[in-house]
Design an enzyme around this catalytic site. Structure first.
Site, short mmCIF file in Angstrom:
data_model
loop_
_atom_site.label_atom_id
_atom_site.label_comp_id
_atom_site.label_asym_id
_atom_site.label_seq_id
_atom_site.Cartn_x
_atom_site.Cartn_y
_atom_site.Cartn_z
N THR A 102 0.87 -1.17 0.00
CA THR A 102 0.00 0.00 0.00
C THR A 102 0.91 1.22 0.00
O THR A 102 1.62 1.48 0.97
CB THR A 102 -0.92 0.02 1.24
N LYS A 177 -7.39 1.86 -3.24
CA LYS A 177 -7.09 1.46 -1.86
C LYS A 177 -7.32 2.65 -0.90
O LYS A 177 -7.78 2.47 0.23
CB LYS A 177 -5.65 0.96 -1.77
N LYS A 245 -0.17 5.35 8.15
CA LYS A 245 0.54 5.48 6.87
C LYS A 245 -0.48 5.63 5.74
O LYS A 245 -0.38 6.53 4.90
CB LYS A 245 1.41 4.25 6.62
N1 LIG Z 1 -1.15 -6.59 7.50
C1 LIG Z 1 -2.31 -6.27 6.93
O1 LIG Z 1 -3.38 -6.59 7.44
C2 LIG Z 1 -2.32 -5.54 5.59
C3 LIG Z 1 -3.53 -5.48 4.89
C4 LIG Z 1 -3.55 -4.84 3.66
C5 LIG Z 1 -2.40 -4.23 3.19
N2 LIG Z 1 -1.23 -4.27 3.91
C6 LIG Z 1 -0.04 -3.61 3.36
O2 LIG Z 1 0.85 -4.61 2.88
C7 LIG Z 1 2.20 -4.15 3.07
C8 LIG Z 1 2.96 -5.19 3.92
O3 LIG Z 1 2.27 -5.34 5.14
P1 LIG Z 1 2.66 -6.51 6.18
O4 LIG Z 1 1.58 -6.53 7.19
O5 LIG Z 1 3.01 -7.74 5.44
O6 LIG Z 1 3.98 -5.87 6.82
P2 LIG Z 1 5.14 -6.57 7.69
O7 LIG Z 1 4.66 -7.84 8.30
O8 LIG Z 1 5.69 -5.51 8.56
O9 LIG Z 1 6.23 -6.97 6.57
C9 LIG Z 1 6.89 -6.01 5.81
C10 LIG Z 1 7.82 -6.72 4.87
O10 LIG Z 1 8.52 -5.75 4.09
C11 LIG Z 1 9.92 -5.91 4.30
N3 LIG Z 1 10.55 -4.58 4.26
C12 LIG Z 1 10.13 -3.47 4.88
N4 LIG Z 1 10.96 -2.44 4.61
C13 LIG Z 1 11.90 -2.93 3.79
C14 LIG Z 1 13.04 -2.36 3.17
N5 LIG Z 1 13.34 -1.06 3.33
N6 LIG Z 1 13.81 -3.15 2.39
C15 LIG Z 1 13.51 -4.45 2.23
N7 LIG Z 1 12.45 -5.05 2.80
C16 LIG Z 1 11.65 -4.29 3.57
C17 LIG Z 1 10.06 -6.58 5.64
O11 LIG Z 1 11.32 -7.24 5.74
P3 LIG Z 1 11.87 -7.73 7.19
O12 LIG Z 1 11.29 -9.10 7.39
O13 LIG Z 1 13.34 -7.77 7.01
O14 LIG Z 1 11.41 -6.72 8.20
C18 LIG Z 1 8.88 -7.55 5.58
O15 LIG Z 1 9.18 -8.66 4.76
C19 LIG Z 1 2.11 -2.77 3.73
O16 LIG Z 1 2.19 -1.79 2.72
C20 LIG Z 1 0.72 -2.78 4.36
O17 LIG Z 1 0.19 -1.48 4.49
C21 LIG Z 1 -1.18 -4.93 5.10
#
Ligand SMILES: NC(=O)c1ccc[n+]([C@@H]2O[C@H](COP(=O)([O-])OP(=O)(O)OC[C@H]3O[C@@H](n4cnc5c(N)ncnc54)[C@H](OP(=O)(O)O)[C@@H]3O)[C@@H](O)[C@H]2O)c1
Length: 293
Positions: A102, A177, A245
């Site tokens: 997102t 979104k 965010k």
């Molecule tokens: N969680 C939800 O319910 C949900 C729902 C809809 C949309 N989203 C969106 O989907 C996206 C991911 O969400 P998530 O919940 O999966 O987040 P998360 O569990 O915090 O995972 C984030 C991922 O991105 C990687 N990452 C972050 N910054 C990075 C960087 N600078 N360089 C390389 N890798 C990086 C992290 O690596 P590490 O493992 O090394 O930290 C991890 O694999 C976000 O944009 C969020 O807004 C989330």
């Protein structure tokens, strides 16, 4: 390259969302190569699903016909796309890059241009459905980009989704979104106020929800969050930090396109108060906790 022939794909970012999404691709017959900044998670994924892991985004992307990403925010996406170790350095002409993060619509337009210069397609494809949607393979995907690129990626996207729709040129998925998050912000605050009112009025709030969730007041939030809200349970779900965010992105876009978002702006402030209460990782339904202070 027909969409039936797509076999080799890459997935960058194995977080709460990306980990199971990449797993579905591998389970449904794609050859998946993953990259994760924290390598232990990539190793664990490869062990669990039997795919490969690479030590840079470029290496994961090499030879892939589709490269998926699901990281944090705009700058996180840039850090895995650009540079000598970035996705674009590894991708071949004719392949398509799909961003499930997102992020802003401006980033989507920027990535679309950068990809086009290398003959690579780009789709911005943020998702809705949360952790449960990713784990159960039933996400909703809002897509921006060109029809031909969408046709190339659609079958793979449907491995972890129940609905994916192309909504217009690059940026349209991210704009959709934002619409989604604007809806949710107002609905959750309304629900929090209603439950707080019910309890203050001496009603059995759970019984009230049982009745009114059958009528016009019903919502996904009411059906899936009311009981945990009434129990004061917030240690799960979609984190307040992520919501802030997303609302920040929507409010910035609204300033550009001249939309007024007074309720969204107010709810964003309420979430900043939840953060100050220690609720950065609480579910977005924690707006009720703020009213109970
Ligand atoms: N969680 C939800 O319910 C949900 C729902 C809809 C949309 N989203 C969106 O989907 C996206 C991911 O969400 P998530 O919940 O999966 O987040 P998360 O569990 O915090 O995972 C984030 C991922 O991105 C990687 N990452 C972050 N910054 C990075 C960087 N600078 N360089 C390389 N890798 C990086 C992290 O690596 P590490 O493992 O090394 O930290 C991890 O694999 C976000 O944009 C969020 O807004 C989330």
């Amino acid at each position: 390259m027909s969409n039936n022939s797509v076999k080799k794909v890459a997935f960058i970012g194995l977080g709460v969302m990306g980990y199971p999404m990449a797993g579905y691709l591998q389970q449904k017959g794609y050859q998946v190569s993953v990259f994760n900044r924290t390598t232990a998670k990539a190793q664990q994924w490869a062990k669990q699903y039997g795919g490969n892991f690479a030590d840079t985004p470029a290496k994961a992307a090499q030879g892939a016909e589709l490269v998926f990403m699901c990281v944090g925010n705009d700058n996180d996406v840039r850090s895995v796309v650009y540079g000598e170790h970035g996705v674009l350095a590894g991708m071949q002409a004719g392949a398509v890059m799909v961003d499930h993060t997102t992020a802003s619509a401006n980033l989507a337009r920027e990535l679309s241009q950068a990809a086009k210069q290398q003959g690579i397609g780009f789709l911005d494809a943020p998702v809705s459905g949360g952790q449960a949607g990713a784990e159960n393979g039933v996400l909703t995907v809002m897509v921006g980009g060109e029809q031909g690129d969408f046709a190339q990626a659609e079958a793979a996207i449907m491995c972890y989704s129940r609905c994916a729709k192309l909504l217009g040129p690059a940026g349209s998925g991210q704009l959709a979104k934002m619409v989604n998050q604007i809806c949710i912000a107002g609905i959750v605050q309304g629900l929090a106020e209603a439950l707080n009112f019910a309890q203050n009025a001496g009603l059995d709030a759970a019984a009230v929800v049982e009745v009114i969730s059958q009528g016009a007041a019903s919502s996904w939030q009411m059906q899936n969050r009311s009981l945990t809200m009434l129990d004061g349970k917030y240690d799960f779900g979609f984190a307040v930090d992520w919501m802030r965010k997303d609302l920040g992105i929507a409010l910035a876009e609204a300033r550009e396109n001249g939309s007024h978002l007074p309720v969204t702006a107010l709810v964003d402030q309420f979430y900043s108060e939840v953060q100050q209460m220690g609720g950065s990782r609480w579910d977005t339904s924690s707006l009720l906790a703020r009213l109970k202070r």
